[in-house]
Design an enzyme around this catalytic site. Structure first.
Site, mmCIF file in Angstrom:
data_model
loop_
_atom_site.group_PDB
_atom_site.id
_atom_site.type_symbol
_atom_site.label_atom_id
_atom_site.label_comp_id
_atom_site.label_asym_id
_atom_site.label_seq_id
_atom_site.Cartn_x
_atom_site.Cartn_y
_atom_site.Cartn_z
ATOM 1 N N CYS A 182 0.791 -1.236 0.000
ATOM 2 C CA CYS A 182 0.000 0.000 0.000
ATOM 3 C C CYS A 182 0.829 1.295 0.000
ATOM 4 C CB CYS A 182 -1.028 -0.008 1.123
ATOM 5 S SG CYS A 182 -0.615 -0.930 2.585
ATOM 6 N N ARG A 222 7.536 -11.122 5.088
ATOM 7 C CA ARG A 222 7.309 -10.964 6.533
ATOM 8 C C ARG A 222 8.137 -12.026 7.263
ATOM 9 N NH1 ARG A 222 1.723 -9.100 6.605
ATOM 10 N NH2 ARG A 222 1.589 -7.608 4.868
ATOM 11 N N GLN A 232 0.381 -11.088 -2.821
ATOM 12 C CA GLN A 232 -0.971 -10.609 -2.582
ATOM 13 C C GLN A 232 -1.607 -10.153 -3.892
ATOM 14 O OE1 GLN A 232 0.124 -7.589 0.412
ATOM 15 N NE2 GLN A 232 -1.162 -8.719 1.858
ATOM 16 N N ASP A 246 -3.213 -7.664 -4.632
ATOM 17 C CA ASP A 246 -3.457 -6.399 -3.964
ATOM 18 C C ASP A 246 -4.019 -5.357 -4.924
ATOM 19 O OD1 ASP A 246 -3.440 -5.195 -1.539
ATOM 20 O OD2 ASP A 246 -1.277 -5.251 -1.265
ATOM 21 N N HIS A 306 -5.586 -1.056 -4.627
ATOM 22 C CA HIS A 306 -5.970 0.080 -3.801
ATOM 23 C C HIS A 306 -6.781 1.033 -4.658
ATOM 24 C CE1 HIS A 306 -2.516 -1.680 -1.686
ATOM 25 N NE2 HIS A 306 -3.228 -1.366 -0.617
ATOM 26 N N LYS A 318 -12.514 -3.141 8.447
ATOM 27 C CA LYS A 318 -12.516 -3.971 7.253
ATOM 28 C C LYS A 318 -13.603 -5.029 7.327
ATOM 29 C CE LYS A 318 -8.860 -6.871 9.259
ATOM 30 N NZ LYS A 318 -7.665 -7.690 9.001
ATOM 31 N N HIS A 357 -8.484 -0.747 0.468
ATOM 32 C CA HIS A 357 -7.539 -1.837 0.243
ATOM 33 C C HIS A 357 -8.355 -3.094 -0.019
ATOM 34 C CE1 HIS A 357 -4.266 0.331 2.710
ATOM 35 N NE2 HIS A 357 -5.380 1.005 2.972
#
Length: 639
Positions: free
Chosen positions: A336, A365, A383, A385, A387, A470, A516
């Site tokens: 992000c 991670r 991910q 992902d 946005h 979320k 997100h």
């Protein structure tokens, strides 16, 4: 004077101060099924008196909290059995978990290899049959320290150091006494069936610098048939294990030389991975997403600005320091902040919004060694992902459209049983950023969208991201297990931290809102869940190998090769088995590889233009042209 309220068949009944759950249950005829209760949403022993104004709810085995209370009590039963059987054992901690419980112990003069699990189970049941009460007793810190000093248990003494005076309790079960805040069953007689599941190593308090203890996992039930059903389900889960099937189908592997928790995708696994990416990319294009690509590292300042470094620095890999100049970089822990920088790379107008930026971005991670598990918990994962940067008046429509995409993905992947979890801010916690007004606005918007869609949803406080609330989607797989997959998050904070703006209709600057979203969650975890959900029998469009061609002998190899090339030209993922093996063995091995269609090619097929097709142990004969038409139709990415 306090009031204790309980709803019974729509009628609220009240009871006096000092009443216990057991007394109340007896008065209203709820026994014998009550394991415990909640008092203002806090779980209590059913025998504990209630000294405050409270709304109560009784718990049975059918309640998740009831199971946790039951398994917590079984953990104490395990500890009592261990102390009886192994005199040098020192107890650490023994909490309930999602399925069962564990206890971390220092075995002293014994070792994990000397543990007799059958003997432990028999001792647990013998203690349970005595029906001893779980007795709660508040103790002073001094008394607690003295008790465990006498037992020579440094682990309990360390735990007591972090406890406040007046908040320390012991629980006694027969002759066994343990430091514990509870709650527990009324008595041990509730426990009718137990099983020690696994024995593993675990560092004390999860710290690799501490001593490694023995972790004993177990489970318990109020009846034997429930244990039998659990063990049958566990055996089926083992058969469907994504690690087992992933190895058998040659989808992925791990190498300690590469690093723990870093999956290596083999050709078939890489195909599976890529097909899922192409499917979602196709859906994103239809929905107006624009692809972006960002680096695998980022300057530390980027994550300081976003707030991620402060919150997650322990989960980041060690910073990379450059030799030339004073710069510090991190392996990208999330996408992000990078997308915020893409947004800010140009002046934005209200006419451009919503701006939907999507990336299949790999992030890193540092998961602890003991937490790693196949593809479900790794140290690098990709991910799906995206946005969305939008105006305030666009938030509900955009959030709703993302939910539509998530549910479409679930439908395509045959996850038909799912629930929405509204993960909101817990006002008792201070881990969040931003104003209460912004949080209230965001939570209200999410609640209204979910309500309008008629989704079955529960609200869980404390599960929000640090920057916003979320919706997390929980899907149930073929074995009835719940998995968290898609997530949609509403964020008013990162646009502030990155000073993101757009020019409105009046020529003034305004702050966008950020959504997100990740319908898959991560490719690695999704693939693990898909493997176990389907037992490796993927739908045709997703199967890494779709058709196997098996000539009966070398005589028919040329014709089989021709068919193979025709399939490849039509982009049908095929394998040609020209090995000098019996046709029976070839068929068995192709079936074990979960290949949807197996074609046996012999004299009849060469002469007639038909093909012999095996699918799910059924065999039919059909014209080659008809087969090609059918598989080409089935191979299309779903929409």
């Amino acid at each position: 004077m306090v009031t204790i309220l309980i709803d019974v068949n729509g009628e609220q009944l009240s009871f006096p101060k000092g009443s216990t759950g057991l007394q109340i249950a007896r008065r209203i005829g709820l026994l014998p099924d009550m394991l415990g209760l909640t008092v203002n949403d806090v779980v209590y022993d059913i025998t504990r008196s209630i000294e405050e104004d409270a709304t109560i709810r009784f718990l049975t085995w059918e309640d998740a909290l009831g199971k946790q209370l039951f398994w917590h009590s079984a953990a104490h039963l395990l500890a009592a059995a261990l102390e009886s059987l192994y005199p040098t054992v020192q107890l650490g901690m023994g909490p309930p978990i999602e399925q069962g419980f564990y206890y971390d112990v220092d075995l002293g003069n014994d070792t994990a290899t000397t543990l007799d699990t059958t003997l432990i189970e028999e001792k647990m049941l013998a203690l349970a049959q005595r029906g001893d009460a779980f007795i709660r007793r508040a103790v002073s810190k001094q008394e607690a320290i003295a008790f465990f000093k006498e037992k020579g248990n440094g682990y309990k003494l360390e735990l007591i150091e972090g406890l406040e005076e007046g908040r320390i309790t012991f629980y006694q079960l027969g002759d066994f006494i343990d430091l514990c805040k509870g709650p527990h069953l009324p008595h041990s007689g509730w426990i009718k069936a137990v099983k020690i599941l696994t024995i593993a190593g675990a560092y004390w308090r999860g710290n690799i610098h501490n001593k490694q203890l023995t972790r004993i996992y177990g489970i318990a039930f109020p009846e034997q048939k429930a244990l039998a059903a659990f063990l049958a389900l566990r055996a089926e889960a083992a058969r469907r294990s994504h690690q087992k099937i992933g190895k058998e189908l040659k989808l992925f592997t791990f190498s300690e030389k590469v690093g723990l928790g870093l999956p290596l995708w083999l050709p078939k696994g890489a195909l599976l991975y890529d097909i899922l990416v192409q499917f979602l990319k196709k859906e994103q294009i239809k929905r107006g997403y624009q692809p972006v690509c960002t680096p695998h590292i980022g300057h530390k300042a980027l994550y300081l600005t976003s707030g991620h470094y402060e919150k997650y620095q322990e989960d980041c890999f060690q910073p990379i320091h450059t030799a030339e100049v004073e710069e510090t970089y991190l392996l990208k822990p999330m996408n992000c902040p990078h997308h915020c920088e893409i947004y800010s790379s140009a002046a934005r107008s209200y006419k451009e919004l919503p701006l939907r930026l999507a990336e299949f971005g790999t992030v890193y991670r540092y998961e602890r060694h003991g937490a790693l598990h196949g593809l479900t918990r790794t140290r690098c994962f990709t991910q799906d992902d995206a946005h969305i940067f939008c105006r305030l008046d666009q938030v509900k429509d955009e959030f709703s459209a993302v939910i539509d995409l998530v549910l479409h993905v679930f439908n395509i992947l045959h996850f038909t049983d799912y629930k929405a979890q509204l993960s909101f801010r817990d006002p008792k916690q201070d881990k969040y950023i931003g104003s209460l007004a912004d949080w209230s606005l965001a939570e209200q918007a999410i609640q209204e969208v979910v309500t309008a869609k008629g989704l079955q949803a529960t609200t869980v406080l404390g599960e929000a991201a640090f920057y916003g609330p979320k919706v997390d989607f929980m899907v149930k797989d073929a074995l009835g297990r719940n998995w968290q997959l898609g997530t949609v998050q509403l964020d008013y904070q990162l646009p502030i931290r990155f000073d993101l703006t757009y020019i409105g209709t009046d020529g003034q600057k305004y702050r966008p809102v950020m959504i997100h979203r990740a319908p898959f969650g991560s490719l690695e975890r999704l693939i693990a869940i898909l493997i176990e959900h389907t037992a490796g029998n993927f739908p045709f469009w997703l199967a890494p190998e779709q058709v196997a061609l098996l000539p009966l002998s070398d005589t028919y190899a040329t014709y089989a090769t021709t068919l193979y090339r025709l399939l490849l030209e039509r982009e049908i993922r095929s394998v040609l088995d020209l090995r000098n093996e019996t046709i029976g063995k070839k068929i068995r091995e192709a079936a074990l590889q979960k290949i949807p269609y197996i074609l046996v090619v012999g004299e009849k097929e060469v002469e007639t233009g038909y093909v012999s097709v095996r699918k799910q142990n059924k065999q039919i004969s059909m014209l080659w042209d008809d087969f090609i038409t059918q598989v080409c139709s089935e191979a299309n990415l779903p929409s």
